[in-house]
Design a protein around this motif. Structure first.
Motif, PDB file in Angstrom:
ATOM      1  N   THR A 188       0.835  -1.194   0.000  1.00 52.44           N
ATOM      2  CA  THR A 188       0.000   0.000   0.000  1.00 52.44           C
ATOM      3  C   THR A 188       0.873   1.248   0.000  1.00 52.44           C
ATOM      4  OG1 THR A 188      -0.129   0.116   2.414  1.00 52.44           O
ATOM      5  CG2 THR A 188      -1.851  -1.141   1.298  1.00 52.44           C
ATOM      6  N   GLU A 189       0.266   2.366  -0.358  1.00 51.57           N
ATOM      7  CA  GLU A 189       0.922   3.666  -0.272  1.00 51.57           C
ATOM      8  C   GLU A 189       0.224   4.454   0.826  1.00 51.57           C
ATOM      9  OE1 GLU A 189       0.577   7.510  -3.022  1.00 51.57           O
ATOM     10  OE2 GLU A 189       1.813   5.946  -3.946  1.00 51.57           O
ATOM     11  N   ILE A 190       1.012   5.005   1.734  1.00 52.60           N
ATOM     12  CA  ILE A 190       0.460   5.779   2.847  1.00 52.60           C
ATOM     13  C   ILE A 190       0.961   7.214   2.724  1.00 52.60           C
ATOM     14  CG2 ILE A 190       0.286   6.002   5.356  1.00 52.60           C
ATOM     15  CD1 ILE A 190       0.968   3.027   5.546  1.00 52.60           C
ATOM     16  N   LEU A 191       0.048   8.155   2.763  1.00 48.48           N
ATOM     17  CA  LEU A 191       0.403   9.560   2.611  1.00 48.48           C
ATOM     18  C   LEU A 191      -0.199  10.362   3.760  1.00 48.48           C
ATOM     19  CD1 LEU A 191       1.664  11.695   0.572  1.00 48.48           C
ATOM     20  CD2 LEU A 191      -0.669  11.990  -0.262  1.00 48.48           C
ATOM     21  N   LEU A 192       0.603  11.214   4.370  1.00 56.80           N
ATOM     22  CA  LEU A 192       0.113  12.128   5.400  1.00 56.80           C
ATOM     23  C   LEU A 192       0.336  13.557   4.919  1.00 56.80           C
ATOM     24  CD1 LEU A 192      -1.048  12.704   8.226  1.00 56.80           C
ATOM     25  CD2 LEU A 192       1.305  12.685   9.088  1.00 56.80           C
TER      26      LEU A 192
END
Length: 214
Positions: free
Chosen positions: A193-197
């Protein structure tokens, strides 16, 4: 792999209920029509039912998550739009929940979207007076969402941070060091997955948006 970016304030697209990920370069995003996303990765990863696990886990922190409300009309872009290769993408189905503290104050919302059967993205929007306001609650929400929808495997992966709170602390520090300009930090390939904050300053508050994309 961790990436940190400062985003030019002049080109920020505000995030209210949906998300708009700006690039790290000073360029305007083209106004292309949104298209529904169709991809085989719908068949992997988290499901809409995982919101029940999030609800149960956050109750232990005195945080209430409402039952999901389905969004299928033209307003879906306000809740579950994201950017792929610089272009806005819509999903065909989206659910939204309200997130409240024990006093009934709204903290934000959690949106999950994809096909009518399985989702492909999740978005947690949390708006507080400052980054320090309700910090314990925002950390609990982000950590719970990641552990539930991605995996409880952060400490086993070579991400560069021993824990999710340590990553959040680093992003907060980067935000302050950048004179509180809009920034984003991305974690690639944690359980595919790609996690972006993203942290976006507003007139009287700060918006933190966590995006998880299969």
């Amino acid at each position: 792999m961790l990436e940190l970016f400062v985003v030019n304030k002049l080109i920020i697209i505000p995030i209210i209920l949906g998300i708009a990920a700006a690039t790290s370069y000073a360029m305007l995003l083209p106004e292309e029509p949104s298209e529904p996303l169709t991809t085989p990765i719908y068949d992997s990863g988290f499901t809409y039912y995982d919101i029940e696990k999030i609800q149960t886990s956050l109750k232990e922190h005195d945080i209430f998550v409402s039952s999901p409300t389905a969004i299928t009309d033209h307003t879906i872009s306000q809740y579950c739009t994201f950017f792929e290769k610089g272009l806005p993408r819509n999903v065909e189905y989206c659910t939204t929940t309200a997130v409240l503290d024990k006093n009934g104050n709204t903290i934000g919302n959690i949106n999950i979207g994809g096909s009518t059967v399985t989702p492909i993205l999740a978005i947690a929007n949390l708006e507080t007076d400052t980054l320090e306001s309700d910090k314990e609650k925002t950390y609990a929400i982000f950590e719970t969402v990641i552990q539930t929808l991605v995996c409880d495997c952060w400490e086993e992966e070579e991400i560069g941070f021993e824990s999710i709170p340590e990553w959040l602390d680093t992003v907060h520090t980067f935000y302050y060091d950048s004179d509180q300009r809009s920034i984003k930090s991305k974690i690639d390939n944690l359980a595919d997955t790609e996690i972006l904050l993203e942290i976006t300053p507003k007139d009287d508050s700060v918006l933190q948006t966590l995006i998880i994309l299969k």
